[in-house]
Design a protein around this motif. Structure first.
Motif, mmCIF file in Angstrom:
data_model
loop_
_atom_site.group_PDB
_atom_site.id
_atom_site.type_symbol
_atom_site.label_atom_id
_atom_site.label_comp_id
_atom_site.label_asym_id
_atom_site.label_seq_id
_atom_site.Cartn_x
_atom_site.Cartn_y
_atom_site.Cartn_z
ATOM 1 N N SER A 89 0.846 -1.189 0.000
ATOM 2 C CA SER A 89 0.000 0.000 0.000
ATOM 3 C C SER A 89 0.880 1.237 0.000
ATOM 4 O O SER A 89 1.837 1.322 0.778
ATOM 5 C CB SER A 89 -0.901 -0.007 1.243
ATOM 6 O OG SER A 89 -1.551 1.235 1.377
ATOM 7 N N HIS A 91 0.100 4.038 1.123
ATOM 8 C CA HIS A 91 -0.196 4.802 2.334
ATOM 9 C C HIS A 91 0.361 4.156 3.590
ATOM 10 O O HIS A 91 0.684 4.838 4.554
ATOM 11 C CB HIS A 91 -1.713 4.991 2.478
ATOM 12 C CG HIS A 91 -2.343 5.597 1.267
ATOM 13 N ND1 HIS A 91 -2.063 6.874 0.837
ATOM 14 C CD2 HIS A 91 -3.211 5.086 0.364
ATOM 15 C CE1 HIS A 91 -2.744 7.138 -0.265
ATOM 16 N NE2 HIS A 91 -3.444 6.055 -0.573
ATOM 17 N N ASP A 92 0.437 2.842 3.599
ATOM 18 C CA ASP A 92 0.929 2.108 4.765
ATOM 19 C C ASP A 92 1.811 0.972 4.252
ATOM 20 O O ASP A 92 1.316 -0.050 3.802
ATOM 21 C CB ASP A 92 -0.247 1.551 5.581
ATOM 22 C CG ASP A 92 0.197 0.782 6.818
ATOM 23 O OD1 ASP A 92 1.420 0.604 7.028
ATOM 24 O OD2 ASP A 92 -0.681 0.343 7.577
ATOM 25 N N ARG A 93 3.108 1.157 4.300
ATOM 26 C CA ARG A 93 4.062 0.206 3.718
ATOM 27 C C ARG A 93 3.997 -1.173 4.394
ATOM 28 O O ARG A 93 4.478 -2.140 3.846
ATOM 29 C CB ARG A 93 5.497 0.752 3.788
ATOM 30 C CG ARG A 93 5.697 2.084 3.073
ATOM 31 C CD ARG A 93 5.383 2.041 1.603
ATOM 32 N NE ARG A 93 6.306 1.187 0.882
ATOM 33 C CZ ARG A 93 6.124 0.741 -0.336
ATOM 34 N NH1 ARG A 93 5.040 1.069 -0.993
ATOM 35 N NH2 ARG A 93 7.005 -0.031 -0.915
#
Length: 161
Positions: A89, A91-93
């Motif tokens: 993602s 936005h959120d690794r």
């Protein structure tokens, strides 16, 4: 009233489990018929439920009501066998999003065709849309009942002591 409900309630629990197992067996037979050996029936059902969406394993677990560790394992196997594409993602690794690959979309279409054949045959099996709708209504009531039972503030246990 409680005694009158005991056996039908227990029978319902067993029947739901048995129906799920039978459906998975139908899916297994279809995969065998198609000569598909690199994915199992549970994975094919997960794949079908992903559909055209892109989601995290957590979202898939919540949407499909699968056990989390099993979903992670099955997603890994489907990725290894080319049915899924995984991407981190933006936005959120820590979060990995999955979607169907071309191979996955092809199998999803084959499972969908199985469902269509079954739908066409339902009336021959003596099932009407009204009967299925009523059965679904009853199962949703059971689902709400069991969900409410998880709210421990409303759930009381009596002690036999």
């Amino acid at each position: 009233m409680e005694i009158a409900l005991r056996q039908p309630y227990y029978d319902s629990i067993l029947l739901i489990e048995r129906l799920h197992r039978h459906f998975l067996e139908v899916l297994k037979v279809e995969l065998d018929r198609l000569g598909i050996q690199d994915i199992n029936n549970v994975q094919a059902l997960i794949l079908y439920n992903i559909g055209d969406d892109e989601m995290t394993v957590g979202e898939l677990t919540a949407r499909g009501y699968y056990l989390g560790s099993n979903v992670s394992y099955n997603v890994k196997k489907m990725y290894e066998n080319g049915y899924l594409v995984q991407e981190r993602s933006p936005h959120d690794r820590r979060s990995v999003r999955v979607r169907l690959s071309e191979k996955g979309l092809g199998l999803r279409d084959k499972v969908s065709a199985l469902f269509e054949r079954q739908i066409e045959s339902l009336d021959k099996g003596g099932l009407s849309s009204e009967e299925l709708a009523r059965a679904n209504e009853i199962m949703r009531k059971l689902e709400r009942f069991w969900s409410a039972s998880l709210d421990y503030s409303n759930f009381t246990m009596t002690s036999a002591a």
